[in-house]
Write a protein that holds these residues in place. Structure first.
Motif, mmCIF file in Angstrom:
data_model
loop_
_atom_site.group_PDB
_atom_site.id
_atom_site.type_symbol
_atom_site.label_atom_id
_atom_site.label_comp_id
_atom_site.label_asym_id
_atom_site.label_seq_id
_atom_site.Cartn_x
_atom_site.Cartn_y
_atom_site.Cartn_z
ATOM 1 N N ALA A 88 0.818 -1.223 0.000
ATOM 2 C CA ALA A 88 0.000 0.000 0.000
ATOM 3 C C ALA A 88 0.845 1.264 0.000
ATOM 4 O O ALA A 88 0.346 2.343 -0.268
ATOM 5 N N SER A 89 2.179 1.109 0.316
ATOM 6 C CA SER A 89 3.030 2.313 0.312
ATOM 7 C C SER A 89 4.473 1.945 0.023
ATOM 8 O O SER A 89 4.845 0.775 0.136
ATOM 9 N N ALA A 90 5.254 2.964 -0.322
ATOM 10 C CA ALA A 90 6.682 2.755 -0.605
ATOM 11 C C ALA A 90 7.383 2.256 0.648
ATOM 12 O O ALA A 90 8.240 1.362 0.583
ATOM 13 N N GLU A 91 7.015 2.846 1.787
ATOM 14 C CA GLU A 91 7.634 2.468 3.047
ATOM 15 C C GLU A 91 7.405 0.975 3.351
ATOM 16 O O GLU A 91 8.326 0.266 3.771
ATOM 17 N N GLU A 92 6.165 0.536 3.071
ATOM 18 C CA GLU A 92 5.811 -0.860 3.331
ATOM 19 C C GLU A 92 6.663 -1.797 2.471
ATOM 20 O O GLU A 92 7.161 -2.821 2.934
ATOM 21 N N PHE A 93 6.863 -1.402 1.204
ATOM 22 C CA PHE A 93 7.664 -2.221 0.289
ATOM 23 C C PHE A 93 9.119 -2.303 0.757
ATOM 24 O O PHE A 93 9.718 -3.385 0.810
ATOM 25 N N LEU A 94 9.670 -1.097 1.116
ATOM 26 C CA LEU A 94 11.076 -1.070 1.545
ATOM 27 C C LEU A 94 11.297 -1.960 2.776
ATOM 28 O O LEU A 94 12.348 -2.586 2.939
ATOM 29 N N ALA A 95 10.254 -2.037 3.632
ATOM 30 C CA ALA A 95 10.398 -2.792 4.879
ATOM 31 C C ALA A 95 10.048 -4.270 4.713
ATOM 32 O O ALA A 95 10.180 -5.070 5.647
ATOM 33 N N SER A 96 9.607 -4.643 3.479
ATOM 34 C CA SER A 96 9.024 -5.980 3.328
ATOM 35 C C SER A 96 10.046 -7.119 3.205
ATOM 36 O O SER A 96 9.725 -8.263 3.455
ATOM 37 N N MET A 151 5.939 8.754 1.017
ATOM 38 C CA MET A 151 6.907 8.676 -0.075
ATOM 39 C C MET A 151 6.198 8.513 -1.395
ATOM 40 O O MET A 151 5.330 7.654 -1.542
ATOM 41 N N SER A 152 6.567 9.315 -2.379
ATOM 42 C CA SER A 152 5.964 9.176 -3.707
ATOM 43 C C SER A 152 6.736 8.103 -4.471
ATOM 44 O O SER A 152 7.771 7.628 -4.013
ATOM 45 N N GLY A 153 6.205 7.732 -5.650
ATOM 46 C CA GLY A 153 6.872 6.745 -6.488
ATOM 47 C C GLY A 153 8.277 7.190 -6.864
ATOM 48 O O GLY A 153 9.224 6.398 -6.879
ATOM 49 N N GLN A 154 8.425 8.481 -7.149
ATOM 50 C CA GLN A 154 9.740 8.987 -7.549
ATOM 51 C C GLN A 154 10.724 8.960 -6.373
ATOM 52 O O GLN A 154 11.917 8.731 -6.572
ATOM 53 N N ASP A 155 10.183 9.232 -5.158
ATOM 54 C CA ASP A 155 11.046 9.148 -3.967
ATOM 55 C C ASP A 155 11.612 7.724 -3.825
ATOM 56 O O ASP A 155 12.795 7.532 -3.524
ATOM 57 N N LEU A 156 10.709 6.774 -4.078
ATOM 58 C CA LEU A 156 11.143 5.366 -3.940
ATOM 59 C C LEU A 156 12.197 5.022 -5.000
ATOM 60 O O LEU A 156 13.189 4.353 -4.707
ATOM 61 N N GLN A 157 11.965 5.533 -6.225
ATOM 62 C CA GLN A 157 12.938 5.301 -7.311
ATOM 63 C C GLN A 157 14.320 5.813 -6.898
ATOM 64 O O GLN A 157 15.332 5.139 -7.081
ATOM 65 N N GLU A 158 14.326 7.036 -6.320
ATOM 66 C CA GLU A 158 15.588 7.631 -5.869
ATOM 67 C C GLU A 158 16.244 6.789 -4.773
ATOM 68 O O GLU A 158 17.462 6.557 -4.780
ATOM 69 N N GLU A 159 15.384 6.363 -3.839
ATOM 70 C CA GLU A 159 15.887 5.590 -2.696
ATOM 71 C C GLU A 159 16.532 4.277 -3.174
ATOM 72 O O GLU A 159 17.589 3.887 -2.706
ATOM 73 N N LEU A 160 15.865 3.640 -4.156
ATOM 74 C CA LEU A 160 16.401 2.372 -4.686
ATOM 75 C C LEU A 160 17.729 2.611 -5.413
ATOM 76 O O LEU A 160 18.663 1.829 -5.290
ATOM 77 N N THR A 161 17.796 3.703 -6.156
ATOM 78 C CA THR A 161 19.043 4.051 -6.847
ATOM 79 C C THR A 161 20.156 4.221 -5.825
ATOM 80 O O THR A 161 21.286 3.770 -5.996
ATOM 81 N N ARG A 162 19.790 4.955 -4.718
ATOM 82 C CA ARG A 162 20.761 5.231 -3.663
ATOM 83 C C ARG A 162 21.265 3.911 -3.057
ATOM 84 O O ARG A 162 22.433 3.762 -2.741
ATOM 85 N N ARG A 163 20.322 2.939 -2.929
ATOM 86 C CA ARG A 163 20.695 1.647 -2.338
ATOM 87 C C ARG A 163 21.299 0.687 -3.376
ATOM 88 O O ARG A 163 21.513 -0.490 -3.086
ATOM 89 N N ARG A 164 21.455 1.178 -4.584
ATOM 90 C CA ARG A 164 21.976 0.371 -5.692
ATOM 91 C C ARG A 164 21.134 -0.873 -5.934
ATOM 92 O O ARG A 164 21.641 -1.939 -6.310
ATOM 93 N N GLN A 165 19.888 -0.773 -5.695
ATOM 94 C CA GLN A 165 18.948 -1.848 -6.019
ATOM 95 C C GLN A 165 18.456 -1.623 -7.427
ATOM 96 O O GLN A 165 17.653 -0.742 -7.663
ATOM 97 N N LYS A 166 18.974 -2.395 -8.392
ATOM 98 C CA LYS A 166 18.604 -2.133 -9.777
ATOM 99 C C LYS A 166 17.357 -2.917 -10.167
ATOM 100 O O LYS A 166 17.402 -3.833 -10.975
ATOM 101 N N ILE A 167 16.206 -2.496 -9.583
ATOM 102 C CA ILE A 167 14.956 -3.176 -9.935
ATOM 103 C C ILE A 167 14.315 -2.396 -11.078
ATOM 104 O O ILE A 167 14.127 -1.192 -10.986
ATOM 105 N N PRO A 168 14.009 -3.108 -12.209
ATOM 106 C CA PRO A 168 13.315 -2.394 -13.294
ATOM 107 C C PRO A 168 11.948 -1.867 -12.798
ATOM 108 O O PRO A 168 11.209 -2.593 -12.131
#
Lengths: 123, 647
Positions: free
Chosen positions: A35-43, A61-78
């Motif tokens: 239901a949210s970016a935070e929930e996904f990151l914690a999953s 967190m918006s979708g773009q925030d999550l995109q940035e966060e994943l980039t920062r974590r080097r998680q290359k999820i399409p």
């Protein structure tokens, strides 16, 4: 048959969280909805997720925030973005930052399949 | 005859004659005894027949004559007549005592005659009184007066004459007037004028003369002359008057100086006022093209002050698009007559290509010959205009931004609200199809997706319902209103905008228009919309005047029609049906919502709105609505429309 690829859906809209995973499973994917970016990151599903279907406008967190966060974590999820606002200017913006596709709700089954194929071929 | 000439028997005729003489005559003998008297003596002196033979001393009237006896003796002794004035009561007589002898006899007595001079004495007294009175008046008059003979010789003057000219009566008597005062009055025409006047040909024209007086210094005098003639006297005299107008002249000069000063000052005020307010004035006689400009107007037009102003010269400054206004001014009065105060705005195109905005107010009058003349004030409103334009631009931009922002936000919000359930519907339907296509079909799964599809569709429907609640039409306010008045308000609001776009608006509002019932603001929005459309349709026109005619008239006894006719681009015949669609527009920047909204407003007023192509150029948009019922207008309740969905 190989293990099914996991497609994660992050959207604050419940009807999407109900309907989209069902369709993804019909396509033959494993599907999880958050239901949210935070929930996904914690999953703990970040590593397994082969493709992320991500809503743009969400509380917190918006979708773009999550995109940035994943980039920062080097998680290359399409990422395949989905949005209901109809704001055309957002698409080139997110594609530039590495998203595979940006779909405008309501999108067709065919468009979704095309985006998923593109995403999985990247990975 | 009761009395007679006692002792003169031969003189019957003589007695008769003496009795007819009205002058009393008494004969007195040497011994001072009355010998006889005539009838007039009896009547006038009260002598009676018994007095004959009596001594004069005993006759009362004769006794009152002083020293009569001595005088009589003297006359007899000398033989010389003697006369004296005699007053008897209020009568005056001249008494004459003459020696009397009858035939060759020596002097035998005296004849006393009594000539009554009472009336003569009275008139002489009156004349003396009048003369003294006149003299007193003349001598108290401050202006010098002098009586001269026809050859100008001085006869007498009043006191003021002698004192003013510092001369005495004796030294001027008989001196010609033109030799007085060192020849001050020796002007050439004086004698000629006198002759003309005395000949009765011309009245004397008063002459202004300067004269330096010994004591008073330089004075200005007006010399006048009036002929004096006494009936029965052939000798004529002339009264010459001198009026000292020095003080009056000085006062006038002072006043002239003062009023000239005041005039100069108010002129200075006016000039300064015109300079400060950037207002110039001009007058224009149309028939002769005689134009008078104020100094400030020269400055505004940037012409050299004093340069002759012609229409041609003005034309070199007036903006080409506004030149037609000048021509209109020539015609306007012919067309209208009556009151002709009007104002207009125009532009000047200066040599450096800058634009000046002018606001003119003119008053048209007719001069005595019936020729048209304008008197106008022209104000340079460039600064005001520029700031107004900036303000309007800012306001328009703000309105545009506000509208765009509102619409953008609204659109995004509506899109989001609707797209979410739509997205769900499509995804569920896709899933449903797949589940049903599976072998075996996943009927339970499919049922679940259909249930969700219905739920999402309901959700989309709710969004629409909420939107309608938000933007749904409220009940309109209705009133009886004068469509002309409502139209005039709209014109007033949009006039500057129309003028700014170069539109020439002509309002042709019908007389005796019946009232209509409706929502004033909504109808005005329709009128405004039609005006704006018309102006927009002409925005690209430059080969003909941007003529816009707004007209109201009564139609079919029970309706009122308003039409707006433009000379714009018009529309194609095939567009006529689509024109009133909500999103149809021919304008690049337009919303297209105007005509459809306008039509729905008019329809709710039980009227209709239509468009027609003009024969020559442009289009005419018109609406008609029914007039208010009867003379007593009832507010007609216009129901809100419910046709669009659930209430």
């Amino acid at each position: 048959m190989a293990k099914r690829s996991l497609v994660s859906v992050v959207d604050d809209d419940e009807s999407v969280r109900e309907s989209l995973p069902d369709l993804l499973r019909e396509f033959g994917f494993e599907a999880k909805a958050f239901a949210s970016a935070e929930e996904f990151l914690a999953s703990g599903y970040l590593e397994q997720t082969r493709c992320l279907i991500l809503d743009i406008a969400m509380p917190g967190m918006s979708g773009q925030d999550l995109q940035e966060e994943l980039t920062r974590r080097r998680q290359k999820i399409p990422i395949v973005f989905i949005t209901a606002t109809g704001d055309e200017t957002v698409r080139p913006l997110v594609l530039e930052r590495g998203a595979v596709e940006c779909l405008f709700k309501p999108f067709s089954e065919k468009a979704l399949l095309g985006a998923l194929n593109a995403a999985l071929s990247v990975a | 005859m009761t009395t007679g000439f006692q002792g003169i028997p031969a003189a019957i005729d003589l007695i008769h004659i003496l009795d007819t003489i009205e002058v009393p005559i008494v004969f007195v003998r040497r011994d001072f005894v009355i010998a006889c008297f005539n009838k007039a003596a009896a009547d006038g002196l009260g002598l009676s027949a018994a007095d004959v033979g009596r001594t004069c001393r005993d006759v009362s009237v004769l006794a009152r004559l002083p020293r009569l006896e001595q005088q009589c003796r003297q006359v007899i002794a000398d033989g010389v007549e003697w006369r004296a004035d005699f007053r008897d009561g209020d009568r005056w007589f001249v008494v004459r005592i003459s020696p009397c002898s009858i035939g060759d006899r020596p002097i035998s007595g005296t004849v006393l005659t009594f000539t009554n001079v009472t009336a003569f004495r009275a008139s002489t007294d009156q004349a003396i009184y009048e003369r003294e009175f006149t003299k007193a008046i003349l001598n108290t008059v401050a202006d010098p007066l002098v009586v001269v003979s026809p050859d100008l010789r001085i006869q007498s003057g009043n006191r003021a004459f002698y004192t003013t000219f510092s001369v005495s009566r004796d030294e001027t008597q008989g001196v010609p007037l033109d030799e007085v005062g060192n020849g001050a009055f020796a002007f050439r025409t004086l004698r000629a004028q006198f002759e003309e006047m005395l000949a009765g040909r011309h009245a004397f024209q008063p002459v202004e003369v300067e004269h330096v007086f010994p004591r008073k210094g330089q004075r200005t005098l007006i010399l006048g002359a009036h002929p004096l003639s006494v009936p029965g006297h052939s000798q004529r005299r002339v009264l010459v008057t001198f009026q000292d107008i020095t003080a009056r002249k000085q006062a006038e000069a002072a006043k002239d100086l003062r009023s000239e000063k005041e005039l100069r000052r108010s002129e200075a005020f006016l000039t300064e006022g015109q300079r400060l307010s950037l207002t110039g004035t001009f007058s224009w006689k149309v028939a002769t093209d005689e134009i008078t400009w104020s100094e400030q107007l020269y400055r505004i037009y940037e012409f050299e002050v004093g340069m002759p102003v012609t229409l041609e010269l003005i034309r070199t400054r007036v903006h080409p698009e506004d030149v037609s206004l000048l021509e209109k001014m020539k015609m306007v009065d012919q067309a209208r007559g009556g009151s002709n105060d009007f104002e207009w705005q125009y532009r000047l195109l200066m040599p450096d290509h800058s634009i000046k905005y002018m606001h003119a107010v003119a008053h048209a009058t007719r001069d005595r010959d019936g020729q048209l003349e304008y008197i106008a004030a022209v104000q340079d409103v460039t600064v005001r205009r520029i700031s107004e334009e900036a303000l309007t631009r800012a306001r328009t931009e703000l309105a545009h931004v506000a509208r765009a922002t509102t619409l953008g936000t609204l659109t995004a919000s509506i899109a989001h609200e609707v797209n979410q359930p739509l997205s769900g519907i499509i995804t569920n339907a896709s899933t449903c199809l797949r589940m049903l296509d599976a072998d075996p079909p996943n009927v339970d799964g499919a049922r679940e997706t259909v249930r969700r599809t219905i739920r999402d569709a309901d959700r989309a429907s709710d969004v629409i319902t909420r939107l309608r609640a938000l933007f749904g039409r409220k009940s309109t306010t209705t009133e009886s209103l004068d469509l002309n008045e409502a139209t005039r308000e709209v014109i007033a609001l949009s006039l500057s905008e129309l003028q700014g776009s170069g539109v020439i608006l002509r309002a042709d509002l019908g007389d005796d228009l019946p009232l209509v019932t409706g929502d004033r603001v909504q109808l005005q929005q329709v009128i405004l919309n039609l005006l704006r459309n018309a102006a927009d349709a002409m925005s690209g026109i430059d080969d003909r005047p941007k003529q816009l005619v707004i007209r109201t008239e009564r139609v079919d006894d029970d309706g009122v029609c308003l039409s707006v006719q433009d000379a714009g681009v018009g529309f194609a015949p095939e567009d006529i049906d689509r024109m009133f669609d909500a999103f149809y527009t021919t304008k690049s920047g337009g919303m297209g919502i105007g005509l459809s909204v306008s039509r729905s407003i008019i329809e709710r007023h039980r009227g209709r709105l239509w468009a027609a192509r003009n024969d020559d150029q442009g289009a005419t948009f018109a609406f008609s609505i029914p007039c208010a019922p009867d003379t007593k207008p009832r507010p007609a309740v216009i129901e809100p429309e419910h046709a669009m969905g659930k209430p």
